[in-house]
Every structure is written in structure tokens, then in C-alpha cells.
Design an enzyme around this catalytic site. Structure first.
Site, PDB file in Angstrom:
ATOM      1  N   GLU A 240       0.815  -1.222   0.000  1.00 56.26           N
ATOM      2  CA  GLU A 240       0.000   0.000   0.000  1.00 56.26           C
ATOM      3  C   GLU A 240       0.855   1.282   0.000  1.00 56.26           C
ATOM      4  O   GLU A 240       0.816   2.069   0.959  1.00 56.26           O
ATOM      5  CB  GLU A 240      -0.961   0.035   1.196  1.00 56.26           C
ATOM      6  N   GLU A 426      -5.217  -8.595   0.531  1.00 55.03           N
ATOM      7  CA  GLU A 426      -5.940  -8.232   1.757  1.00 55.03           C
ATOM      8  C   GLU A 426      -7.405  -8.007   1.421  1.00 55.03           C
ATOM      9  O   GLU A 426      -7.728  -7.438   0.376  1.00 55.03           O
ATOM     10  CB  GLU A 426      -5.399  -6.940   2.391  1.00 55.03           C
TER      11      GLU A 426
HETATM   12  O1  IFM Z   1      -4.314  -3.268   9.057  1.00 60.27           O
HETATM   13  C1  IFM Z   1      -4.273  -2.674   7.790  1.00 60.27           C
HETATM   14  C2  IFM Z   1      -3.103  -3.225   6.997  1.00 60.27           C
HETATM   15  O2  IFM Z   1      -1.900  -3.035   7.662  1.00 60.27           O
HETATM   16  C3  IFM Z   1      -3.019  -2.541   5.654  1.00 60.27           C
HETATM   17  N1  IFM Z   1      -4.287  -2.591   4.960  1.00 60.27           N
HETATM   18  C4  IFM Z   1      -5.477  -2.222   5.687  1.00 60.27           C
HETATM   19  C5  IFM Z   1      -5.539  -2.971   7.016  1.00 60.27           C
HETATM   20  C6  IFM Z   1      -6.803  -2.562   7.800  1.00 60.27           C
HETATM   21  O3  IFM Z   1      -6.790  -1.200   8.074  1.00 60.27           O
END
Ligand code: IFM
Length: 520
Positions: A240, A426
Site C-alpha cells: 500500500e 488483503e
Molecule cells: O491493518 C491494515 C493493513 O496493515 C493494511 N491494509 C489495511 C488494514 C486494515 O486497516
């Protein structure tokens, strides 16, 4: 991820007139699926101060329809392709704890968390989920849950405590053992090189806005590839980059806590450059036939337009999505992301031009084996570029939940970019409330509807190879500390006892069947 961010392009607000936020379906279709955009930086990384929508607003928006809202899941289970990888994800700083053990150096998150008022409850990265000490039983837990894959990140300050120079062998040993433990259990590793824990000395030297940080990352990546690169694994360079650039360098609610638009722009470019340099280092060590591949993990979201806000949404799309997808997959930056118009990242466009040197875009767009897609929800903007609530939010106020947006995201990449295998690195939702619950009905429903959209995308030709739920364990949720729980498995942070939530049992049955069941 924090929802304490600074609205930039008009404060987040609830529209006075619910009809003000209806999706314009015609425009959506004209735009090829998304009237996407992002409201200047206010939508950054999905971490928005978005108001919780009233039921009326949510219902109106849904009735207005997204491009895909008419789809109904089939009445039979949706089967995934053979070999589909089913996993769960964590990151080093969020689960490991032991922040000073075995020679680990300080990271920007250690520094940031130690500052006054930065993290809910004054929490720090200790104890997190104490995974640095409990990794063996956590691997057994993964086996019990039926996971076929596990995505974790390597803490740069464990491997290179000052971010450059001397290597800390004890840090590397931890990850060697973890990797071998996974492989012994038949669990496929997915390894992220950088999930936000920049060594503090590199921040002191300028951090991601400084070009040299990309070179230091390349050195670090080479060290890790030399030590661990002989194992079968899927590699991800940077997690990210959008969140780091916007929430860390512009909104100031993530480490390093800066509020400098031009620094944010430079942080975008240098993280992408770091990604490209790491891909080069990987290629220099691995043959194309090796059972390992590399890519980047991008958080993406459709951005919908309130009536009359279509042009704003298109610019906002550049900020949220194309500023990352275009350089990595096409070797060019969009021209509409940065500037002073509603929806844009409010920085000087000359900053990016000055940062990009000859050859950078070729480096950034070096061919990858896969693209990591992180999907949490959608965003919507009004004419001023302010956020509007179009769908219900989770307990993370920035997360507007809309499963069809997941399908749109996957399809968009298939339709608008050169072909590349996708991995969902994710996807998830926090518990309601801060106390922790095992009866996590909302997470189960979220996973169910999102996996149906993933299966639908595969049926429609998306080359999706794997899915990692966020997260395996309740953990340190950045500015929310330990108050927001994203795990399939509950963690008692006092005793470190792990207890599987209902969603974990449900996910296990999905993995066993290699299929998502029909809706009840
Ligand atoms: O916990 C975070 C992760 O580290 C990065 N993506 C979003 C998740 C939830 O906020």
C-alpha cells in the site's frame, strides 16, 4: 489503518439531500465501469473521515445502483479453480511485538507510537500479538484453520537495524525459521518486503521523500533475496504505497506523521521506484522458471460520483488508483492526479516531474509475475471533492462496504491494463466494538459476499490466483492501536490466548470445499 485524517478537499460531510449522492448509472457505464476518481486526498487509502451513512442515505444509494448492483449470486456454491491459494495475512509490526529483541532497530512506527496522542490508548508495537515468540504455535494454528497460504511481512529494522549497512543475522534467522516452518506444514509463503516499518535512521535522512531511500530499499531487498530467495514463495515489494504516502506524509495520522503535500508526492514516486529496483534485484537472482514470483500490493477502490461530480470523480480516481496502477502496469503517470482542482491531490504537479528521472518509469514498470490487490470498500465524492457516504460503513469509519466494488475492481484491471495474474492480498472488516467477539457475523457475511464477487470475476475471465483474508490475528491496527480487531482469530492481548472466531470456522469450510457456498 487510521481514520484520523485531515479532510483536504472540502470536509467530509453528510449530503443534505439524499438524492445528491445517487450514482449516475449512465456515466458509470460511459466510464467503462467506474466513475472513478478520488476526492483529492480526502479518500486516500480508504482512510477517510467519512460519516456513517444514515439508513436512508445508504438505501437511496443502493437503489440508485452501482454499475453491477443488479447481480444476484447463484443458488449453488461457486467453485474456485483447482490450485487456488487460500490464505490469511498479517504484517510484522502489527503482530510481532518484541520490538527491541535480538538486535532489531527502531522503525518510524516505534517513534510515532511513542509520541503523545498518536495512537488510541497510548498503545505501542508491544506486545502486539507476540508473534515473534509465539510463531511456532501460530503456524500450528494456521494448519488447524486449514490455511493453504500465509502472507507475512519482513521487518526491515530486524534485518538491517539502521536501514543500511550491517546485516543482523538474528533478524534473518527469525524469517528463515518462519519460512521453513510454513513449508514443513505445506503452507505456501507470501512474503512482503515492506509493510510500513521504515528504519528510523532512514526517516532521519529524509524518508520516502528522499530518492536515496529507494536505493537503500533495493540493497535491503537484495540481502533478503540472497538469504531467503531459494524458497518457493510469492513475493510482494511494497504494501500500500498510497497509504504510506498520503496518510503518513500528508495527513500525518500514520508514521512519520508529516503534513507536506509535496513530500507525499515524492513518497509515491520513490516507493514505486523502490519497487522497481527490488524487482530488478529479484530478477538478477532468480531464473524466470523459478517457483517464485514478485509484484507489488496496491490498495484500490472504485470511486463513485454524486450527481454532477463526474469530472471530480475521474480526477479522484487518478489519485486513488491510476497514480499507482498506471506507472506499474503501463510505465506512465496519469496527468490528472496532482493539482489544485477538486478531486486532485493538492500538490504542485512540478514536484512529480522533478522527481522522475530518466529511466525511472522503465524501472517501475519492469514486468512482474503478479499484482496484489487489497480491497476494503468504495469511496464516493461530491462536486467539491468531499467524501460522501453512499454505502454502510464498518467500524472503520473509512470503510464503505460494497461487495460489488470488489468485482468492479478486479474487472477493471482485466479490462484496462496488460494481462497480469492477480492475488487478493488483503480483504476484511473489523469487529463491531472494541472488546472482541467470537460471534463475528458481520465478518462472515463480508467474506461471503466478497468471495462470491471474486468467484464471479473469475467466471468472467479475471486471472485471480489467490485470496488472503485480513487478518489472521487481531493485532496492532496502527492509529487505532488494539481497539480495532480485524482477525479471524481473537487475541487476548493480556494473556496472548488465541481463539478462533466463527468466521474462521466458516472460512475453513470454504477452503476445504474450494467453493463459496450459496447465500442462505
Ligand atoms: O491493518 C491494515 C493493513 O496493515 C493494511 N491494509 C489495511 C488494514 C486494515 O486497516
Amino acid at each position: 489503518m487510521s481514520d484520523h485524517v485531515r479532510p483536504t478537499d472540502g470536509a467530509a460531510r453528510r449530503p443534505a439531500d439524499p438524492f445528491d449522492i445517487r450514482l449516475d448509472r449512465r456515466t458509470l457505464l460511459q466510464a467503462g465501469g467506474w466513475v472513478v476518481g478520488a476526492s483529492g486526498l480526502a479518500l486516500a487509502a480508504g482512510c477517510t473521515p467519512m460519516p456513517a451513512p444514515s439508513p436512508t442515505v445508504g438505501a437511496t444509494a443502493t437503489a440508485g445502483g452501482s454499475a453491477t448492483a443488479t447481480w444476484a449470486p447463484p443458488s449453488a456454491p461457486m467453485v474456485f479453480p483447482a490450485g487456488f491459494r487460500w490464505g490469511a495475512a498479517t504484517s510484522a509490526f502489527q503482530v510481532e511485538g518484541s520490538t527491541t529483541a535480538d538486535g532489531r532497530g527502531p522503525s518510524i512506527w516505534d517513534t510515532f507510537a511513542a509520541g503523545p496522542g498518536t495512537i488510541d490508548g497510548g498503545a505501542t508495537g508491544d506486545p502486539a500479538a507476540d508473534h515473534y515468540r509465539l510463531w511456532r504455535s501460530d503456524l500450528d494454528l494456521m494448519s488447524t484453520l486449514g490455511l493453504g497460504a500465509y502472507r507475512f511481512s519482513i521487518a526491515w529494522p530486524r534485518v538491517q537495524p539502521t536501514g543500511s549497512g550491517a546485516v543482523n543475522p538474528r533478524g534473518l534467522d527469525f524469517y528463515k525459521n518462519l519460512l521453513d516452518g510454513l513449508l514443513e506444514r505445506g503452507i505456501h509463503p507470501a512474503i512482503t518486503l515492506y509493510h510500513w516499518d521504515l528504519p528510523q535512521p532512514l526517516q532521519d535522512a529524509g524518508g520516502w521523500p528522499a530518492r536515496d531511500t529507494a536505493a537503500r530499499f533495493s540493497d535491503y531487498a537484495a540481502i533478503v533475496f540472497d538469504a531467503l530467495g531459494d524458497r518457493p514463495a510469492d513475493w510482494f515489494t511494497i504494501n500500500e504505497p498510497k497509504t504510506t504516502a498520503y496518510v503518513g506524509y500528508l495527513y500525518g495520522s500514520h508514521a512519520p506523521g508529516l503534513t507536506d503535500p509535496d513530500a507525499a508526492v515524492r513518497a509515491v514516486h520513490h516507493q514505486l521506484l523502490a519497487h522497481g529496483l527490488a524487482v530488478q534485484a529479484f530478477r538478477a537472482r532468480r531464473s524466470a522458471e523459478a517457483d517464485a514470483g514478485i509484484g507489488i500490493a496496491l490498495n484500490l477502490q472504485p470511486v463513485y460520483a454524486a450527481i454532477g461530480a463526474e469530472a471530480v470523480a475521474t480526477r479522484a480516481d487518478a489519485v486513488e488508483n491510476r497514480l499507482f496502477l498506471d506507472p506499474v502496469l503501463r510505465g506512465q503517470y496519469p496527468t490528472d492526479a496532482i493539482g489544485s482542482r477538486a478531486g486532485q491531490l493538492r500538490a504542485d504537479p512540478a514536484t512529480l516531474e522533478a522527481a522522475v528521472q530518466d529511466g525511472d518509469l522503465a524501472t517501475i514498470s519492469a514486468p512482474c509475475n503478479h499484482l496484489g490487490v487489497q480491497y476494503y470498500g468504495v469511496a464516493a465524492v461530491d462536486r467539491s471533492g468531499g467524501n460522501v457516504a453512499m454505502f454502510p460503513t464498518s467500524d472503520a469509519s473509512w470503510q464503505q462496504v460494497h461487495a460489488e466494488g470488489f468485482y468492479e475492481t478486479l474487472m477493471r484491471i482485466r479490462d484496462e491494463y496488460p494481462a497480469i495474474p492477480l492475488v487478493v492480498t488483503e480483504n476484511g472488516i473489523p469487529d463491531r466494538g472494541t472488546d472482541g467477539t467470537l460471534a463475528d457475523v458481520e465478518r462472515r457475511e463480508y467474506l461471503h459476499t466478497h468471495l462470491q464477487q471474486a468467484a464471479r470475476a473469475i467466471d468472467d475471465g479475471v486471472d485471480l490466483r489467490g485470496y488472503y483474508a485480513w487478518s489472521l490475528l487481531d493485532n496492532f491496527e496502527w492509529a487505532r492501536g488494539y481497539t480495532q480487531r480485524w482477525g479471524l482469530v481473537n487475541v487476548d492481548f493480556g494473556t496472548q490466548e488465541r481463539t478462533a472466531k466463527d468466521s474462521a470456522a466458516w472460512y475453513r469450510s470454504v477452503i476445504a470445499a474450494n467453493a463459496v457456498p450459496a447465500s442462505e
